[in-house]
Design a protein around this motif. Structure first.
Motif, mmCIF file in Angstrom:
data_model
loop_
_atom_site.group_PDB
_atom_site.id
_atom_site.type_symbol
_atom_site.label_atom_id
_atom_site.label_comp_id
_atom_site.label_asym_id
_atom_site.label_seq_id
_atom_site.Cartn_x
_atom_site.Cartn_y
_atom_site.Cartn_z
ATOM 1 N N VAL A 58 -26.673 62.014 78.795
ATOM 2 C CA VAL A 58 -26.014 60.969 79.582
ATOM 3 C C VAL A 58 -24.516 61.246 79.700
ATOM 4 O O VAL A 58 -23.919 61.085 80.770
ATOM 5 C CB VAL A 58 -26.281 59.580 78.960
ATOM 6 C CG1 VAL A 58 -25.466 58.507 79.678
ATOM 7 C CG2 VAL A 58 -27.767 59.237 79.023
ATOM 8 N N LYS A 78 -20.990 52.364 81.510
ATOM 9 C CA LYS A 78 -22.315 52.816 81.053
ATOM 10 C C LYS A 78 -22.965 51.684 80.269
ATOM 11 O O LYS A 78 -22.389 51.153 79.320
ATOM 12 C CB LYS A 78 -22.213 54.070 80.178
ATOM 13 C CG LYS A 78 -21.802 55.317 80.933
ATOM 14 C CD LYS A 78 -22.021 56.571 80.103
ATOM 15 C CE LYS A 78 -20.986 56.692 79.002
ATOM 16 N NZ LYS A 78 -19.634 57.026 79.513
ATOM 17 N N THR A 116 -28.810 53.247 81.729
ATOM 18 C CA THR A 116 -29.948 53.879 81.045
ATOM 19 C C THR A 116 -30.943 52.779 80.724
ATOM 20 O O THR A 116 -30.588 51.738 80.179
ATOM 21 C CB THR A 116 -29.502 54.596 79.765
ATOM 22 O OG1 THR A 116 -28.900 53.665 78.865
ATOM 23 C CG2 THR A 116 -28.509 55.691 80.078
#
Length: 557
Positions: A58, A78, A116
């Motif tokens: 990531v 994120k 994610t």
């Protein structure tokens, strides 16, 4: 941005390294037509286990996007979410609001975000119309957001089901990152040491493999994090040894075999494995049986090599017995014997409990079995209390799914790994009935009887000798105590044999240590009074108490 950590891990993984190159090409190509934003229309589905570089992957993606969008000095939004099992619409609406907010914040800052999304809990919903709708809704609420879905590493067949579910609704790129092989883990440790200027002896690979197997034996292995911990331990212990002048080669720039051996519980070194077997207390018939098994396997291999019509010998075994009867110890020694006799390439010992295989859903459990077997090629895989695999799930029993895989591994690799199942006799017999092909693939059955009272005495004083001095009266007190354990306790399968004796020994010298600390005595001598204090404690006194009968007294005098 410091890229050292993710650079090392991403480049170490062929799959992640290839994806990095692909991502760069895609971003460059889209930039030529002024359509870099299209990169967010394609979702990424990553199949990877915990610890094998997902976070680094990531970070790498974030870095490449920042370079492509000329945002190298801006922080990237994120966030992480998980597929929720709550069916209520209000719960999903709350998650959609959170997801949408990630993109909104990004548009006012760094232009884009990365979300994610963990799909571990999807289970039987995969591929259903409800699941498909949720996927589309998630994507709809993630504008200007790169969406990365994660699932545990699984077989290609299982992963294809996820890919097909996505393909019907979303543009998807599947990235499958398998756990690193033991051999490549050793290379990683070597390279990590070299990166700080420390070389390691070329003969340490086998010892490093043993250490990795040891780390895996508790069923919890955190991938690169565990490997990094090993490197830290090597350097830390080396620094202490160098500073104290304990080594002939007092140099931080070199790690030798002795440095790694110190990290192992039971290093496999060049010693006569049969001597280790003979040193075990009792087990007279068992020792003979093991020699007979080895002789039979060797003869089978010789006949096979001569072209005789005989089956390829199978190394697999069944150990039946109560706790503390030496099953684990003997399994370790068998690995060393098989290595010494060239029946196994490595002879390492990998210990698992049956329940340790049951992780997450059925797919992850199946992959756990496969990966453990791969790690065990050339070695002994010891599965204690194998009946712990018998755990139910929504579609039946886990053993229905994983035993066929285990049986196939045992058959296909019968000459290069030794699987030893161990546990109580009755429970193991029931477990073997769970799969019709399992019992027939285990030709060698060894029974471990309970130790006799005299053997328990011998085990106790083998633990004591070389460590502590003791009064002769202590021996008489222990003898009386063991003799007074009634058969109703001594013969049950719950009696823990040598483990019981070890617990008694540990408690004894603990009592002695406290006594000495209070009295100021200089010499460490185990005394009768220490033993009397121990056997008065409830868990030891229970052993000499028959059901429905008065306590057999051991009063402190």
């Amino acid at each position: 941005m410091n890229t050292e950590k993710f650079d090392r891990i991403v480049e170490f993984s062929p799959e992640m390294s290839a994806y990095r190159k692909e991502l760069k090409k895609a971003l460059e190509g889209l930039d030529r037509i002024g359509a870099q934003g299209l990169i967010f229309d394609k979702v990424l589905l990553v199949s990877i286990d915990e610890g094998w570089g997902y976070s680094e992957l990531v970070e790498m993606i974030s870095y490449e996007l920042k370079v492509a969008f000329d945002l190298e000095h801006r922080p990237i939004e994120k966030e992480e979410e998980s597929y929720i099992t709550d069916k209520r619409e209000e719960s999903w609406r709350r998650q959609y609001d959170r997801i949408e907010n990630i993109g909104n914040k990004a548009r006012h800052g760094s232009k884009f975000a990365i979300l994610t999304y963990d799909l571990t809990t999807v289970g039987s919903e995969l591929g259903t119309p409800e699941f498909m709708r949720r996927l589309c809704d998630i994507k709809e609420h993630t504008k200007d957001t790169l969406l990365i879905f994660r699932v545990p590493y699984m077989s290609q067949k299982a992963l294809t089901a996820y890919e097909q579910a996505f393909d019907d609704a979303l543009a998807v790129r599947v990235l499958s990152v398998p756990p690193v092989s033991v051999e490549n883990m050793v290379i990683y440790v070597r390279e990590k040491l070299q990166s700080v200027g420390t070389s390691i002896d070329s003969g340490c690979d086998d010892l490093l493999e043993q250490w990795i197997c040891q780390e895996k034996s508790d069923g919890v292995f955190r991938g690169y994090q565990t490997l990094d911990k090993m490197v830290t331990e090597i350097l830390y212990q080396k620094a202490i040894s160098v500073n104290e002048g304990e080594l002939l080669d007092c140099s931080m720039e070199y790690v030798g075999k002795a440095d790694i051996q110190n990290m192992l519980d039971d290093p496999l070194v060049a010693e006569n494995a049969y001597e280790l077997l003979d040193e075990l207390i009792g087990m007279t018939q068992l020792k003979t049986s093991i020699r007979e098994v080895v002789a039979q396997i060797k003869l089978q291999r010789e006949l096979k090599e001569e072209g005789k019509d005989v089956e390829e010998p199978s190394l697999h075994m069944l150990f039946l017995g109560n706790p503390g009867t030496g099953k684990t110890t003997v399994a370790r020694i068998i690995g060393k014997i098989f290595k010494q006799e060239n029946l196994l390439r490595k002879g390492h010992f990998i210990e698992m409990r049956g329940s340790s295989f049951v992780v997450g859903n059925v797919n992850t459990t199946m992959e756990k079995v496969r990966s453990t077997c791969r790690d065990s090629y050339g070695s002994v895989l010891f599965i204690d209390e194998a009946y712990g695999m018998s755990v139910g799930h929504s579609n039946g029993n886990v053993t229905d799914e994983i035993l066929p895989i285990l049986v196939a591994e045992m058959e296909n690799h019968r000459d290069e790994m030794c699987v030893i199942f161990a546990g109580y006799k009755e429970e193991m017999e029931h477990f073997l009935k769970a799969n019709s092909g399992l019992k027939s693939r285990i030709p060698h059955v060894l029974e471990f009887p309970n130790y006799t009272r005299d053997e328990l005495m011998e085990i106790f004083f083998k633990m004591v000798e070389g460590r502590f001095e003791y009064e002769e009266e202590l021996k008489d007190t222990l003898q009386d105590y063991i003799q007074n354990i009634p058969d109703t306790s001594f013969q049950t399968k719950e009696f823990s044999n040598a483990r019981f004796i070890r617990n008694l020994y540990e408690r004894l010298w603990g009592k002695a240590a406290y006594r000495i600390s209070q009295s100021g005595e200089k010499e460490i001598v185990l005394k009768k009074e220490d033993m009397l204090c121990v056997i008065q404690e409830e868990d030891f006194q229970t052993m000499v108490t028959e059901k429905n009968r008065k306590q057999i007294g051991f009063a402190v005098k």
